[in-house]
Write an enzyme that holds these catalytic residues in place. Structure first.
Site, mmCIF file in Angstrom:
data_model
loop_
_atom_site.group_PDB
_atom_site.id
_atom_site.type_symbol
_atom_site.label_atom_id
_atom_site.label_comp_id
_atom_site.label_asym_id
_atom_site.label_seq_id
_atom_site.Cartn_x
_atom_site.Cartn_y
_atom_site.Cartn_z
ATOM 1 N N LYS A 22 -10.250 3.669 6.026
ATOM 2 C CA LYS A 22 -9.986 2.270 5.641
ATOM 3 C C LYS A 22 -9.446 1.471 6.826
ATOM 4 O O LYS A 22 -9.929 0.376 7.119
ATOM 5 C CB LYS A 22 -8.956 2.232 4.509
ATOM 6 C CG LYS A 22 -8.361 0.861 4.269
ATOM 7 C CD LYS A 22 -7.224 0.886 3.277
ATOM 8 C CE LYS A 22 -5.861 1.176 3.825
ATOM 9 N NZ LYS A 22 -5.034 0.062 4.253
ATOM 10 N N ASN A 23 -8.427 2.029 7.495
ATOM 11 C CA ASN A 23 -7.753 1.239 8.526
ATOM 12 C C ASN A 23 -8.592 1.036 9.779
ATOM 13 O O ASN A 23 -8.240 0.226 10.631
ATOM 14 C CB ASN A 23 -6.397 1.860 8.870
ATOM 15 C CG ASN A 23 -5.377 1.575 7.772
ATOM 16 O OD1 ASN A 23 -5.636 0.756 6.883
ATOM 17 N ND2 ASN A 23 -4.244 2.250 7.820
ATOM 18 N N CYS A 120 5.936 -7.691 3.149
ATOM 19 C CA CYS A 120 5.343 -6.862 2.102
ATOM 20 C C CYS A 120 6.349 -5.797 1.695
ATOM 21 O O CYS A 120 7.457 -5.746 2.237
ATOM 22 C CB CYS A 120 4.009 -6.268 2.543
ATOM 23 S SG CYS A 120 4.160 -4.851 3.589
ATOM 24 N N ARG A 125 7.390 -6.977 8.467
ATOM 25 C CA ARG A 125 6.095 -6.940 9.152
ATOM 26 C C ARG A 125 5.686 -8.268 9.789
ATOM 27 O O ARG A 125 4.693 -8.891 9.406
ATOM 28 C CB ARG A 125 5.004 -6.436 8.192
ATOM 29 C CG ARG A 125 5.308 -5.061 7.659
ATOM 30 C CD ARG A 125 4.204 -4.527 6.806
ATOM 31 N NE ARG A 125 3.096 -4.015 7.576
ATOM 32 C CZ ARG A 125 1.971 -3.544 7.034
ATOM 33 N NH1 ARG A 125 1.815 -3.564 5.731
ATOM 34 N NH2 ARG A 125 1.007 -3.092 7.784
ATOM 35 N N ASP A 310 2.081 6.774 7.388
ATOM 36 C CA ASP A 310 1.225 6.691 6.194
ATOM 37 C C ASP A 310 1.124 8.023 5.449
ATOM 38 O O ASP A 310 0.466 8.092 4.405
ATOM 39 C CB ASP A 310 -0.182 6.202 6.574
ATOM 40 C CG ASP A 310 -0.185 4.730 6.963
ATOM 41 O OD1 ASP A 310 0.818 4.042 6.705
ATOM 42 O OD2 ASP A 310 -1.204 4.269 7.524
ATOM 43 N N ARG A 402 -6.864 0.306 -3.330
ATOM 44 C CA ARG A 402 -7.042 -0.347 -2.023
ATOM 45 C C ARG A 402 -7.464 0.661 -0.968
ATOM 46 O O ARG A 402 -8.139 0.295 -0.007
ATOM 47 C CB ARG A 402 -5.723 -0.976 -1.572
ATOM 48 C CG ARG A 402 -5.279 -2.100 -2.459
ATOM 49 C CD ARG A 402 -4.051 -2.728 -1.911
ATOM 50 N NE ARG A 402 -4.336 -3.255 -0.575
ATOM 51 C CZ ARG A 402 -3.550 -4.051 0.101
ATOM 52 N NH1 ARG A 402 -2.411 -4.423 -0.416
ATOM 53 N NH2 ARG A 402 -3.878 -4.473 1.301
HETATM 54 C C1 EPZ Z 1 -1.122 -0.334 10.667
HETATM 55 O O1 EPZ Z 1 -0.290 -1.401 10.268
HETATM 56 C C2 EPZ Z 1 -1.685 0.255 9.395
HETATM 57 N N1 EPZ Z 1 -2.421 -0.773 8.665
HETATM 58 C C3 EPZ Z 1 -0.552 0.785 8.535
HETATM 59 O O2 EPZ Z 1 -1.104 1.409 7.381
HETATM 60 C C4 EPZ Z 1 0.242 1.824 9.326
HETATM 61 O O3 EPZ Z 1 1.333 2.254 8.555
HETATM 62 C C5 EPZ Z 1 0.724 1.212 10.632
HETATM 63 O O4 EPZ Z 1 -0.399 0.670 11.364
HETATM 64 C C6 EPZ Z 1 1.431 2.207 11.534
HETATM 65 O O5 EPZ Z 1 0.587 3.289 11.791
HETATM 66 C C7 EPZ Z 1 -3.656 -1.061 9.010
HETATM 67 O O6 EPZ Z 1 -4.234 -0.515 9.945
HETATM 68 C C8 EPZ Z 1 -4.346 -2.073 8.175
HETATM 69 P P1 EPZ Z 1 2.123 -1.880 13.371
HETATM 70 P P2 EPZ Z 1 0.209 -2.456 11.343
HETATM 71 O O7 EPZ Z 1 1.782 -3.228 13.885
HETATM 72 O O8 EPZ Z 1 -0.836 -2.639 12.363
HETATM 73 C C9 EPZ Z 1 6.338 -4.132 13.680
HETATM 74 C C10 EPZ Z 1 -1.517 1.683 5.067
HETATM 75 O O9 EPZ Z 1 -0.850 2.133 4.119
HETATM 76 N N2 EPZ Z 1 5.615 -5.312 14.197
HETATM 77 O O10 EPZ Z 1 1.848 -0.700 14.220
HETATM 78 O O11 EPZ Z 1 0.686 -3.648 10.605
HETATM 79 C C11 EPZ Z 1 6.026 -3.829 12.235
HETATM 80 O O12 EPZ Z 1 6.758 -4.631 11.348
HETATM 81 C C12 EPZ Z 1 -0.875 0.775 6.097
HETATM 82 O O13 EPZ Z 1 -2.724 1.921 5.231
HETATM 83 C C13 EPZ Z 1 6.324 -6.413 14.661
HETATM 84 O O14 EPZ Z 1 7.567 -6.439 14.630
HETATM 85 O O15 EPZ Z 1 1.446 -1.660 11.949
HETATM 86 C C14 EPZ Z 1 6.346 -2.357 12.153
HETATM 87 O O16 EPZ Z 1 7.718 -2.178 11.948
HETATM 88 C C15 EPZ Z 1 0.550 0.461 5.768
HETATM 89 N N3 EPZ Z 1 5.628 -7.482 15.158
HETATM 90 C C16 EPZ Z 1 5.970 -1.844 13.542
HETATM 91 O O17 EPZ Z 1 5.908 -2.992 14.381
HETATM 92 C C17 EPZ Z 1 4.272 -7.492 15.213
HETATM 93 O O18 EPZ Z 1 3.691 -8.508 15.672
HETATM 94 C C18 EPZ Z 1 4.627 -1.123 13.634
HETATM 95 O O19 EPZ Z 1 3.651 -1.890 12.957
HETATM 96 C C19 EPZ Z 1 3.562 -6.372 14.758
HETATM 97 C C20 EPZ Z 1 4.248 -5.290 14.253
#
Ligand code: EPZ
Length: 429
Positions: A22-23, A120, A125, A310, A402
């Site tokens: 999915k991701n 969320c 996030r 995840d 989802r």
């Molecule tokens: C991706 O989310 C995945 N989603 C998530 O899977 C997964 O848990 C995550 O990566 C970590 O592996 C998708 O690919 C659609 P990040 P993403 O940006 O890209 C912070 C699932 O269940 N951050 O690596 O949103 C953020 O809040 C989902 O399939 C900022 O502060 O994750 C988090 O604490 C849930 N500012 C950390 O970084 C930003 O601009 C890592 O988030 C971006 C992120």
């Protein structure tokens, strides 16, 4: 609203084919905005999230055609021209990854108006790193009334982007935007998740020049235009890991196919440490567990190749019946223990303090009515339900839909007693 009912106690024996990730799929779908030629994606999972993104892309000018071809489930996405650069709140709120259309829209047509996604259930996030990357590439970014207005009328230009910490989404977003920029972009402190390698391979098949994905430094030499391509979506490592945990929880022997076990080494090592048997095969692995109780094992979530956030909820479910106390540390998201109180409704003994949960294994869980709070939390409740005495009913399973394709069917084929209860009655599967 549909619910899932699980009658605990059955061991799992059989084969589960792993679906496309999915991701990865949703970022690859966004890449279709970058070319006026068709992008054909095979090994596509059919999920609420992919349908949902398809709906948004259609509004932007992409025709989205799903079919079952010789290569299995495929989706062809074709955007001869971008007819709108507007992604409204209603669509982005429902799926955060929709925000990743912003970069490709600006790269291809010089402007976009995309809603900020908001928080969320697993944390605030923010998207500040995404916006910093686009600004570094020369986009003018303004925020008004919950929307990002991005403009680059003369196109994006290559830049050095250094992320202060690792973000999967921001790295992907920067790659999607930089492929059509003028000049070279270097992303430092890039996320190394396998989905980024998949995105690189797809973009390069479209004529982009990206290298280094899967390492902390990604280099993108911009090209003037991209063409159509055909690309197979990488297997879903989180789905694979989820069924590996389910097999370890319920006992029995489950063969996972159409997968890449090397992508979940950090989980498989922990499963072995806990006492489950793990055998690598050419296209996946076999997970075995005889009657013995598992041992408690500690985990800490980390960016790839560390233990995936995840898979944290699923592993917590596994530890609820292990022998001893397990410490589970979540370091990626600030609020990702929403499943703990629901697992406690099933009789689990868990205490949460800040980013750490302590799980003291109990001999037996008891079925109860529980509620899903996010995608991975919901599947952890299904996993717990596999061994809980009596019936466990999980509500709000739109979260599950989802990200898990045909979950009841896949678990049911291995002997699990799982059925979906439609809101208007009961449907046996
Ligand atoms: C991706 O989310 C995945 N989603 C998530 O899977 C997964 O848990 C995550 O990566 C970590 O592996 C998708 O690919 C659609 P990040 P993403 O940006 O890209 C912070 C699932 O269940 N951050 O690596 O949103 C953020 O809040 C989902 O399939 C900022 O502060 O994750 C988090 O604490 C849930 N500012 C950390 O970084 C930003 O601009 C890592 O988030 C971006 C992120």
């Amino acid at each position: 609203m549909d619910r899932i009912a699980i009658t605990g106690g059955a061991r799992l024996n059989g084969t589960i084919p792993v679906s496309g990730a999915k991701n990865s799929a949703i970022k690859l779908m966004a890449a279709s905005l970058l070319t006026d030629e068709p992008l054909r994606l095979t090994n596509m999972p059919r999920l609420a999230d992919t349908r949902f993104l398809g709906k948004l892309l259609s509004r932007l000018g992409v025709s989205v055609t799903e079919s079952d071809g010789v290569d299995g489930q495929e989706t062809v996405l074709h955007a001869p021209e971008i007819t709108s650069g507007f992604a409204p709140y209603d669509l982005v709120r429902q799926m955060r990854a929709s925000f990743n259309v912003l970069g490709p829209l600006v790269a291809r047509s010089g402007q976009a108006k995309v809603s900020l996604p908001g928080g969320c259930t697993i944390g605030a996030r923010p998207v500040d790193l995404h916006l910093q990357a686009l600004e570094a590439l020369g986009a003018k970014i303004d925020l008004h009334e919950g929307y990002v207005y991005a403009q680059a009328p003369r196109g994006l230009r290559g830049a050095e982007i250094t992320f202060p910490f690792v973000s999967v989404g921001a790295t992907e977003h920067a790659m999607l935007a930089a492929v059509l920029a003028d000049g070279t972009t270097v992303i430092h402190n890039a996320a190394c998740e396998p989905e980024l390698v998949d995105l690189q391979e797809c973009l390069n098949a479209m004529g982009a020049k990206v290298q280094g994905a899967g390492t902390p430094t990604v280099t993108i030499t911009g090209v003037a235009r991209l063409k159509g391509a055909s690309h197979a979506v990488i297997p879903d490592r989180i789905e694979m890991g989820t069924y590996a945990v389910a097999a370890a929880m319920a006992g029995g022997e489950v063969r996972l196919t159409n997968a890449r076990p090397g992508l979940i080494d950090s989980l498989l090592v922990k499963l072995e440490e806990a006492g489950a048997g793990v055998e690598h095969t050419a296209d996946g692995c076999i997970i075995r567990r005889n009657g013995d109780r598992l041992n408690a094992v500690d985990i800490e979530t980390q960016p790839f190749p560390g233990f995936a956030t995840d898979l944290q909820a699923q592993f917590m479910a596994l530890m609820t019946t292990a022998n001893g106390e397990s410490r589970i540390r979540e370091t990626i998201f600030e609020n990702r223990f929403m499943h703990a109180p629901e697992l406690m409704r099933l009789g689990a003994d868990i205490s949460v303090s800040g980013g750490e949960a302590r799980v003291r294994g109990v001999a037996q869980l008891e079925g109860a009515e529980v509620m899903a709070t996010d995608l991975r939390a919901s599947v952890s409740l299904v996993i717990a339900g596999l061994v809980a005495r009596g019936e466990t009913t999980v509500s709000r399973i739109y979260h599950l839909d989802r990200g898990f394709e045909r979950l009841e069917e896949k678990l049911g084929a291995c002997g699990a007693q799982v059925r979906r209860i439609a809101s208007d009655g009961e449907q046996e599967l």
